[in-house]
Design an enzyme around this catalytic site. Sequence first.
Site, PDB file in Angstrom:
ATOM      1  N   LYS A 117      62.944   6.820  39.791  1.00 51.44           N
ATOM      2  CA  LYS A 117      63.054   5.670  40.693  1.00 51.44           C
ATOM      3  C   LYS A 117      64.469   5.490  41.217  1.00 51.44           C
ATOM      4  O   LYS A 117      64.673   5.130  42.372  1.00 51.44           O
ATOM      5  CB  LYS A 117      62.571   4.394  40.007  1.00 51.44           C
ATOM      6  N   LYS A 199      46.392  13.217  41.962  1.00 52.90           N
ATOM      7  CA  LYS A 199      45.726  11.996  41.545  1.00 52.90           C
ATOM      8  C   LYS A 199      45.610  11.019  42.720  1.00 52.90           C
ATOM      9  O   LYS A 199      46.518  10.946  43.552  1.00 52.90           O
ATOM     10  CB  LYS A 199      46.570  11.360  40.431  1.00 52.90           C
ATOM     11  N   LYS A 202      47.761   4.897  45.640  1.00 51.43           N
ATOM     12  CA  LYS A 202      47.958   4.050  46.813  1.00 51.43           C
ATOM     13  C   LYS A 202      49.301   4.322  47.481  1.00 51.43           C
ATOM     14  O   LYS A 202      49.510   3.920  48.619  1.00 51.43           O
ATOM     15  CB  LYS A 202      47.920   2.592  46.359  1.00 51.43           C
TER      16      LYS A 202
END
Length: 335
Positions: A117, A199, A202
């Site tokens: 991140k 996978k 979203k």
Amino acid sequence: MSETKAKPVILTGAKPSGELTLGNYLGAIRNWATMMDDFECFFPIVDLHAITVPYKPADLRQRTYQCLAQYLACGLDPARSHIFLQSQITGHTELNWLLACLTPVGDLHRMTQFKEKSAKPGASVNSGLLFYPVLMAADILLYNADRVPVGEDQKQHLEMARNLAQRFNHTYSDTFKVPEPFIPKAGARVMSLQNPTRKMSKSDDNENDYLLLLDPPNRLRKKIMSAVTDSGSEVRADPEKPGITNLLNIFSAVSDRSIADLEKEFGSQGYGTFKKAVAEAVVARLEPIQEKYHELISNKDYLHQVLREGGEVAQKRAYRMLSKVYRKAGFVART
Ligand code: TRP
């Protein structure tokens, strides 16, 4: 008597990240709903974890309601579990602090998720992002959870919670259970519709990659009809046919029919007919959930009531644990 014996505690946190995908439902939430009889279940919505990235306050509030209404619509039952907001319970951030004081900062810098991140271009690397796994450990240890259902991406975080429980017990004295991962029986692994070796997520740019729980029926149909398929025409589960295999898995999970049974019926009917049937099965499974969701999201009084009741139980437990932890760590008891 087994009826009076306390059930093992399961805890799992969900970030209020807005709309859930079919993958979240079939891979995780559907399984949580089956745990409620065998375990005492704590289902915090971990809203404090949602603010490590920039956000708008009104959005956070809206997403939190949406998250709650979706979980309830999917079958989490407030009468058989404790559903609450992390931010409404005193104890999570307090325990976070005590645990932080036992956590070498190097361990946090080495966490995979933090590294990923913080390496993103333009990422705002605040200390909350760094301390994310400590707060998660606090969520788990505050309720002395025996088991934590975790996906692949959260295994390292659970490992940190286990280490912190052991470190606390060792530094002070025996206080926490060391939580074990809980691998549910058969969570379906739902892959992207356009990229079936990845996978379903979203965060993919193309919204045809994923099905949302709240996609209207016609959008679900359209997305499924445009899912990539493989060469040939036979409907069969096969590593060489990741697209068809994914659709078979989805079909099987939403209809509770076996893959073999579906292969037998659709094997030679062609992809078009098969996809139509998949779409109808998905719509049939999601329509009642959507109806329930829309009913719930417009009933804020009821949602607040669920949070109040779940929060009351959680707060009692949290206070009890927090007092114990403070005492063990040498703080003077309130009298
Ligand atoms: N980090 C978890 C996730 O991103 C969410 C989470 C926070 C959690 N606290 C937890 C999960 C406690 C399990 C137990 O999915």
